[in-house]
Design an enzyme around this catalytic site. Structure first.
Site, PDB file in Angstrom:
ATOM      1  N   SER A 106      22.858  -2.896  -1.344  1.00 58.01           N
ATOM      2  CA  SER A 106      21.468  -3.055  -0.957  1.00 58.01           C
ATOM      3  C   SER A 106      20.986  -4.474  -1.251  1.00 58.01           C
ATOM      4  O   SER A 106      21.559  -5.435  -0.754  1.00 58.01           O
ATOM      5  CB  SER A 106      20.621  -1.998  -1.690  1.00 58.01           C
ATOM      6  OG  SER A 106      19.305  -1.953  -1.197  1.00 58.01           O
ATOM      7  N   HIS A 131      22.463  -1.890   3.946  1.00 55.91           N
ATOM      8  CA  HIS A 131      21.706  -0.882   4.701  1.00 55.91           C
ATOM      9  C   HIS A 131      20.291  -1.388   4.945  1.00 55.91           C
ATOM     10  O   HIS A 131      19.900  -2.446   4.454  1.00 55.91           O
ATOM     11  CB  HIS A 131      21.692   0.477   3.990  1.00 55.91           C
ATOM     12  CG  HIS A 131      20.990   0.476   2.665  1.00 55.91           C
ATOM     13  ND1 HIS A 131      20.936   1.587   1.851  1.00 55.91           N
ATOM     14  CD2 HIS A 131      20.314  -0.501   1.983  1.00 55.91           C
ATOM     15  CE1 HIS A 131      20.257   1.306   0.756  1.00 55.91           C
ATOM     16  NE2 HIS A 131      19.864   0.047   0.810  1.00 55.91           N
TER      17      HIS A 131
END
Length: 209
Positions: A106, A131
């Site tokens: 992330s 993501h």
């Protein structure tokens, strides 16, 4: 129940060095900071981001021409906290080298790829995950709608950052980040998130008499 952070800090080793004024003790992270090494470990949040930004600014003040080494082992966290670190990395004069040990997921992956070109590394068993941002909101329908619009803008901005540092097209970044996308170190290199997979330090050059 004991605070796990407090317990962890009590276990941080101390390093004792001899100086011309006698012995001096440092915690291990302060000693590594003298070597221009900073750690991003655990969830990215405001407190941690403040400490990392402060260390980056301190090292810039110490020597604006000498590189800084950022070691990352993080599952990600708060986007605004991560962007504070990112913006500081881009703002300061020293080149910032990044190295993933363990994982960079992330926001951790964004900070990893934000290192200086040709100075972004990962160890062979590191895991990188990218993501799109996520969020949960509740309240009036109009407020939820505004939050949804804001997170779409945030998604677009994060995609642009990945485009800048990987050289991929916006469409490919958007497609890759649509769901949790896990990569090995080699796959992250092929994708452009890092420049090299390293398993050991390069040997020091022999001195020439």
């Amino acid at each position: 129940m004991k605070n796990p952070v407090e317990t962890y800090m009590n276990l941080v080793p101390m390093v004792v060095e001899q100086t011309n004024r006698g012995e001096r003790a440092y915690d291990i992270f302060s000693r590594l900071l003298k070597e221009r090494i900073i750690f991003i470990t655990g969830p990215v949040e405001d407190g941690m981001a403040t400490l990392v930004c402060a260390q980056l600014l301190f090292l810039e003040a110490e020597n604006p021409k000498k590189e800084i080494n950022l070691y990352i082992n993080s599952p990600g966290g708060v986007v605004t906290s991560g962007m504070a670190i990112y913006d500081t990395m881009q703002f300061i004069k020293p080149a910032v080298s990044t190295l993933c040990i363990g994982q960079a997921a992330s926001m951790g992956s964004l900070l990893l790829t934000a290192g200086h070109k040709d100075m972004r590394f990962a160890t062979p068993n590191a895991r990188i995950m990218v993501h799109q941002p996520s969020g949960g909101f509740q309240g009036q329908a109009s407020d939820i709608e505004r939050h949804a619009m804001d997170i779409v803008k945030l998604k677009r901005r994060l995609n642009e950052v990945y485009v800048k540092h990987t050289g991929k097209s916006y469409e490919e970044i958007e497609r890759t980040l649509d769901r949790d996308h896990f990569m090995t170190a080699d796959e992250a290199k092929d994708f452009g998130l890092i420049d090299k997979v390293i398993s050991s330090r390069e040997p020091a050059e022999s001195a020439v008499a």
